[in-house]
Design an enzyme around this catalytic site. Structure first.
Site, PDB file in Angstrom:
ATOM      1  N   ASP A 108      39.130  56.134  36.432  1.00 52.01           N
ATOM      2  CA  ASP A 108      38.083  55.476  37.216  1.00 52.01           C
ATOM      3  C   ASP A 108      36.763  55.810  36.521  1.00 52.01           C
ATOM      4  OD1 ASP A 108      36.090  54.847  39.004  1.00 52.01           O
ATOM      5  OD2 ASP A 108      37.109  55.680  40.752  1.00 52.01           O
ATOM      6  N   TYR A 150      36.339  28.909  47.717  1.00 55.49           N
ATOM      7  CA  TYR A 150      37.530  29.767  47.759  1.00 55.49           C
ATOM      8  C   TYR A 150      38.288  29.648  46.447  1.00 55.49           C
ATOM      9  CZ  TYR A 150      38.653  32.454  51.873  1.00 55.49           C
ATOM     10  OH  TYR A 150      38.702  33.438  52.809  1.00 55.49           O
ATOM     11  N   ARG A 201      26.756  44.167  42.217  1.00 55.68           N
ATOM     12  CA  ARG A 201      27.631  45.053  42.980  1.00 55.68           C
ATOM     13  C   ARG A 201      29.050  44.493  42.934  1.00 55.68           C
ATOM     14  NH1 ARG A 201      26.645  49.101  46.006  1.00 55.68           N
ATOM     15  NH2 ARG A 201      24.557  49.059  45.178  1.00 55.68           N
ATOM     16  N   GLU A 238      41.346  31.886  45.568  1.00 54.20           N
ATOM     17  CA  GLU A 238      42.440  32.872  45.451  1.00 54.20           C
ATOM     18  C   GLU A 238      43.364  32.470  44.317  1.00 54.20           C
ATOM     19  OE1 GLU A 238      44.411  33.571  49.192  1.00 54.20           O
ATOM     20  OE2 GLU A 238      42.493  33.893  50.178  1.00 54.20           O
ATOM     21  N   LYS A 250      26.695  50.305  38.578  1.00 50.52           N
ATOM     22  CA  LYS A 250      26.086  51.632  38.397  1.00 50.52           C
ATOM     23  C   LYS A 250      25.445  51.680  37.016  1.00 50.52           C
ATOM     24  CE  LYS A 250      29.116  53.985  41.689  1.00 50.52           C
ATOM     25  NZ  LYS A 250      30.387  53.293  41.947  1.00 50.52           N
ATOM     26  N   THR A 260      33.142  50.100  38.613  1.00 49.07           N
ATOM     27  CA  THR A 260      32.228  49.209  39.314  1.00 49.07           C
ATOM     28  C   THR A 260      31.356  48.572  38.236  1.00 49.07           C
ATOM     29  OG1 THR A 260      30.722  51.066  39.593  1.00 49.07           O
ATOM     30  CG2 THR A 260      32.072  50.492  41.491  1.00 49.07           C
TER      31      THR A 260
HETATM   32  N1  DSN Z   1      29.400  55.631  46.413  1.00 42.71           N
HETATM   33  C1  DSN Z   1      29.578  55.872  45.010  1.00 42.71           C
HETATM   34  C2  DSN Z   1      28.708  56.973  44.511  1.00 42.71           C
HETATM   35  O1  DSN Z   1      27.616  57.108  45.013  1.00 42.71           O
HETATM   36  O2  DSN Z   1      29.094  57.690  43.615  1.00 42.71           O
HETATM   37  C3  DSN Z   1      30.997  56.122  44.653  1.00 42.71           C
HETATM   38  O3  DSN Z   1      31.816  55.262  45.374  1.00 42.71           O
END
Ligand code: DSN
Length: 493
Positions: free
Chosen positions: A256, A79, A294, A81, A288, A285
């Site tokens: 974003d 943990y 992730r 935090e 991607k 994120t």
């Molecule tokens: N789920 C993601 C996507 O596929 O674009 C976005 O949150």
């Protein structure tokens, strides 16, 4: 450090590295199987599935074994935090090391004054950003005015006033069907309930963002938060213009960049197309196009740093230390020069895929792409997105259905299929392979007929794929996939 251009090179980076990864995974699977063999089996099956399908989901990729292995450790048990050096738990010295490394790599990679590596996902990163904007813009000035250090010192009346103000702010973001994300103010999402929301769309004739219309909407609506960024818009955005609009109306610009962070990291998007210097807060994120574990990440200008820092525990549960460690590894990979080559390949390959569709008379939203996304309007094939997605999956082509602007089929059935190039670019696919992918997709969709409902009307879900097409497509894909193996040298027993 191994070459990070493709999944072939980043794992093979030497046969001995691949052999070591094989040993590690075989041992891990044996240990897992001793407790729950079905999990070990599903894990093996997942690798087999990923190796044998054409992965074209725009938000997916293949992380390196170094990133994947980093996640499977005892950091998971701790943990932590709080923030680096200021934790609510004892014994966080090693978590401090990996979190500080992840933040340092992120700052260096993106040229950001401040980075926060704790968000568990992109949605969490956005929630932290919303919290931070409200805390910085609404709560702090209110406390200062009332001479209070924190909300616990407020009288009930002042607290009620602050809560009312906190809950009555405005957000302007891109609409879902134009390519925005659920968290950009879509009403069913929490963002559309936390904020009074309005959205901007795209030009109906071109499908492109119209900055004058965004400015008009901002002048009229006067949002506290202007969000730029997308998850299904196949074009670049001029973030300098978005910042001008935000400044004119006194809004905080939040970008974003979850989808295109890899293109920013790889310096494909620079100048006005690089969100980080223009936005007050940038979220992303890490899994991607950035090709990490992730998770989420927040980058911010200094003025927002202290409120973002309180993201955990004010918005987030305890940070996933094992994932922060993997973020540090992935961000270190993305700082390698070869990552820039990879990022450029992603964009070049998307163009090849788009050209492949266009020369076969398929219709694309905005008529093409200049990022990693190609959005195919499947209405020309007489299909809904749902029918097209299912028929493609039958043929081993993994995609997802997506709305197109002003979609007559709504967000469930849709009229589009979203394609992305990050994953197959990681495998080493280039122009010829993406042209072939377009050919295969058009072949499948041209051989799919929509079904009928029980009442005899047109169905939006059922379909028939002509005999032999699935096998033909799978065989053609297998040829390409064998040439560009995923994790070559990684052999499971
Ligand atoms: N789920 C993601 C996507 O596929 O674009 C976005 O949150």
């Amino acid at each position: 450090m191994t070459d990070a251009t493709t999944a072939s090179s980043y794992v093979s980076g030497g046969e001995s590295l691949a052999a070591q990864a094989s040993t590690a995974y075989n041992a891990a699977l044996e240990v897992i199987a001793s407790v729950e063999p079905r999990v070990a089996e599903a894990t093996r099956a997942e690798l087999a599935d990923q190796r044998s399908s054409l992965k074209l989901i725009a938000s997916e990729n293949y992380a390196s074994p170094a990133v994947l292995l980093t996640m499977g450790t005892w950091f998971s048990d701790k943990y932590a935090e709080g923030t680096v050096g200021h934790r609510f738990y004892a014994g966080c010295q090693n978590v401090d090391t990996v979190e500080a490394l992840a933040a340092e790599h992120a700052r260096e990679l993106f040229g950001a004054p401040y980075a926060y590596a704790q968000p568990h996902s992109g949605i969490d990163a956005n929630l932290v950003a919303f919290w931070s904007i409200l805390a910085h813009r609404i709560e702090s000035p209110a406390l200062e005015k009332l001479g209070a250090k924190n909300v616990s010192e407020l009288s009930e009346t002042d607290w009620e006033t602050l809560r009312h103000e906190f809950g009555n702010q405005r957000m302007l973001g891109m609409s879902l069907d134009a390519g925005g994300h659920l968290t950009h103010g879509f009403r069913p999402n929490i963002s559309g309930k936390m904020f009074h929301q309005r959205s901007y769309g795209t030009d109906p004739s071109t499908g492109l963002l119209d900055y004058d219309r965004v400015a008009e909407a901002a002048r009229e609506f006067k949002p506290l938060v202007l969000i730029a960024g997308y998850s299904a818009y196949p074009r670049r955005v001029n973030f300098a213009k978005m910042r001008e609009i935000a400044d004119e109306v006194g809004a905080t610009l939040m970008v974003d960049m979850a989808h295109f962070a890899g293109l920013v990291a790889g310096r494909v998007f620079t100048g006005d197309e690089d969100p980080v210097p223009h936005a007050h807060i940038t979220t992303t994120t890490t899994h991607k196009s950035l090709r990490g574990p992730r998770g989420g990440l927040v980058l911010a200008q200094e003025e927002y740093a202290s409120s973002v820092d309180r993201g955990c525990p004010m918005v987030l549960g305890g940070p996933l230390s094992h994932v922060m460690a993997a973020k540090a590894v992935a961000l270190a990979e993305a700082r390698q020069p070869s990552f820039a080559t990879y990022a450029q390949n992603i964009a070049d390959n998307a163009k090849s895929l788009a050209e492949g569709f266009l020369k076969r008379d398929a219709k694309l939203v905005t008529g093409g792409t200049d990022n990693h996304i190609v959005l195919l309007d499947v209405s020309g094939f007489g299909l809904t997105g749902r029918q097209a997605e299912s028929a493609l999956l039958d043929a081993g082509v993994v995609t997802n259905r997506n709305s197109v602007p002003a979609d007559p089929n709504g967000a469930w059935y849709t009229s589009g299929i979203r394609f992305g190039t990050p994953a197959l670019t990681s495998r080493g696919f280039g122009h010829d392979e993406f042209d072939r992918v377009a050919e295969l997709v058009v072949d499948v969709l041209s051989n799919t007929t929509p079904g009928t409902t029980k009442a005899g009307g047109p169905s939006k879900a059922s379909y028939t794929l002509a005999d032999g097409i699935a096998d033909r497509t799978k065989a053609a894909s297998a040829e390409m996939l064998e040439k560009y193996p995923l994790y070559p040298g990684l052999d499971l027993l």
